[in-house]
Design a protein around this motif. Sequence first.
Motif, PDB file in Angstrom:
ATOM      1  N   ALA A 198      36.600   0.550  56.154  1.00 55.48           N
ATOM      2  CA  ALA A 198      35.165   0.861  56.174  1.00 55.48           C
ATOM      3  C   ALA A 198      34.905   2.257  55.627  1.00 55.48           C
ATOM      4  O   ALA A 198      33.956   2.479  54.866  1.00 55.48           O
ATOM      5  N   ILE A 199      35.759   3.204  56.004  1.00 57.60           N
ATOM      6  CA  ILE A 199      35.611   4.582  55.509  1.00 57.60           C
ATOM      7  C   ILE A 199      35.809   4.609  54.006  1.00 57.60           C
ATOM      8  O   ILE A 199      35.048   5.264  53.274  1.00 57.60           O
ATOM      9  N   ASN A 200      36.812   3.862  53.508  1.00 57.84           N
ATOM     10  CA  ASN A 200      37.049   3.811  52.060  1.00 57.84           C
ATOM     11  C   ASN A 200      35.852   3.192  51.341  1.00 57.84           C
ATOM     12  O   ASN A 200      35.436   3.679  50.285  1.00 57.84           O
ATOM     13  N   ASN A 201      35.304   2.111  51.909  1.00 59.96           N
ATOM     14  CA  ASN A 201      34.121   1.481  51.309  1.00 59.96           C
ATOM     15  C   ASN A 201      32.934   2.438  51.295  1.00 59.96           C
ATOM     16  O   ASN A 201      32.204   2.529  50.300  1.00 59.96           O
ATOM     17  N   LEU A 202      32.743   3.142  52.412  1.00 61.70           N
ATOM     18  CA  LEU A 202      31.639   4.115  52.476  1.00 61.70           C
ATOM     19  C   LEU A 202      31.854   5.242  51.475  1.00 61.70           C
ATOM     20  O   LEU A 202      30.900   5.721  50.850  1.00 61.70           O
ATOM     21  N   GLN A 203      33.115   5.650  51.324  1.00 62.20           N
ATOM     22  CA  GLN A 203      33.420   6.721  50.373  1.00 62.20           C
ATOM     23  C   GLN A 203      33.108   6.253  48.958  1.00 62.20           C
ATOM     24  O   GLN A 203      32.511   6.989  48.160  1.00 62.20           O
ATOM     25  N   GLU A 204      33.506   5.019  48.629  1.00 64.19           N
ATOM     26  CA  GLU A 204      33.215   4.484  47.297  1.00 64.19           C
ATOM     27  C   GLU A 204      31.714   4.362  47.092  1.00 64.19           C
ATOM     28  O   GLU A 204      31.200   4.684  46.022  1.00 64.19           O
TER      29      GLU A 204
ATOM     30  N   ALA B 268      26.812   6.271  44.734  1.00 60.57           N
ATOM     31  CA  ALA B 268      25.455   6.793  44.906  1.00 60.57           C
ATOM     32  C   ALA B 268      25.331   8.184  44.296  1.00 60.57           C
ATOM     33  O   ALA B 268      24.318   8.518  43.664  1.00 60.57           O
ATOM     34  N   SER B 269      26.366   8.999  44.478  1.00 61.31           N
ATOM     35  CA  SER B 269      26.357  10.347  43.917  1.00 61.31           C
ATOM     36  C   SER B 269      26.312  10.282  42.391  1.00 61.31           C
ATOM     37  O   SER B 269      25.567  11.022  41.753  1.00 61.31           O
TER      38      SER B 269
ATOM     39  N   ASN C 133      23.286  10.583  37.335  1.00 62.05           N
ATOM     40  CA  ASN C 133      22.749   9.928  36.142  1.00 62.05           C
ATOM     41  C   ASN C 133      21.223   9.969  36.140  1.00 62.05           C
ATOM     42  O   ASN C 133      20.604  10.216  35.105  1.00 62.05           O
ATOM     43  N   THR C 134      20.628   9.721  37.308  1.00 61.36           N
ATOM     44  CA  THR C 134      19.171   9.752  37.413  1.00 61.36           C
ATOM     45  C   THR C 134      18.637  11.155  37.133  1.00 61.36           C
ATOM     46  O   THR C 134      17.629  11.319  36.444  1.00 61.36           O
TER      47      THR C 134
END
Length: 183
Positions: free
Chosen positions: A58-64, A69-70, A75-76
């Motif tokens: 879960a931590i790895n997924n959140l990190q990805e 998002a970053s 890009n935005t």
Amino acid sequence: MSRTDPEKQERKRLQHDAEHEKPTKRNPVLFYLLVLFAAAFLLLLMSFLMQRRANQEAINNLQETSNSASQSLQNTIAQNEELTKQVEGLQSAVSENQQTIRDQEDQLEALEQENEDLTKSSQALDWFWQINEAYVRGRYTQARSLIEEMGQELPEYLPKESVTNNDRFSPYDRYQEIYEALY
């Protein structure tokens, strides 16, 4: 008997010890509890390890997700900066175009005024030609009525300089001469 007595005594003692000795029972409930406790401990350990692995995933997924998002945010922001520059360029172009439009409108007004002046000058010359012709032919009454029909405004549009360079009057000066002679 000497031999038998110690043997007897030994037997007696052994029998007495055997009678008074508590039989060693293995307690099956205690063994069962020990096995259950060990099994529960193993299950807790397995549960902890599985939970830890799930948390790590879960931590790895959140990190990805956070990294994604970053990156999207960067890009935005870059697109926003690019669009801001384009907007500034377009605003500058609009400002230049508006200035060009104002300049062209001013030129158009000047040309319209010049056209109006030339039209009035043409009309004034036409009236002047008729007035001069009537005056030269001695038709003073007709010349006066033409002057009155011409009005006070049109004589101002007569050329004030002679373009023929023959030392003669300009159309304006000749009109003034005729006007003064008739009035």
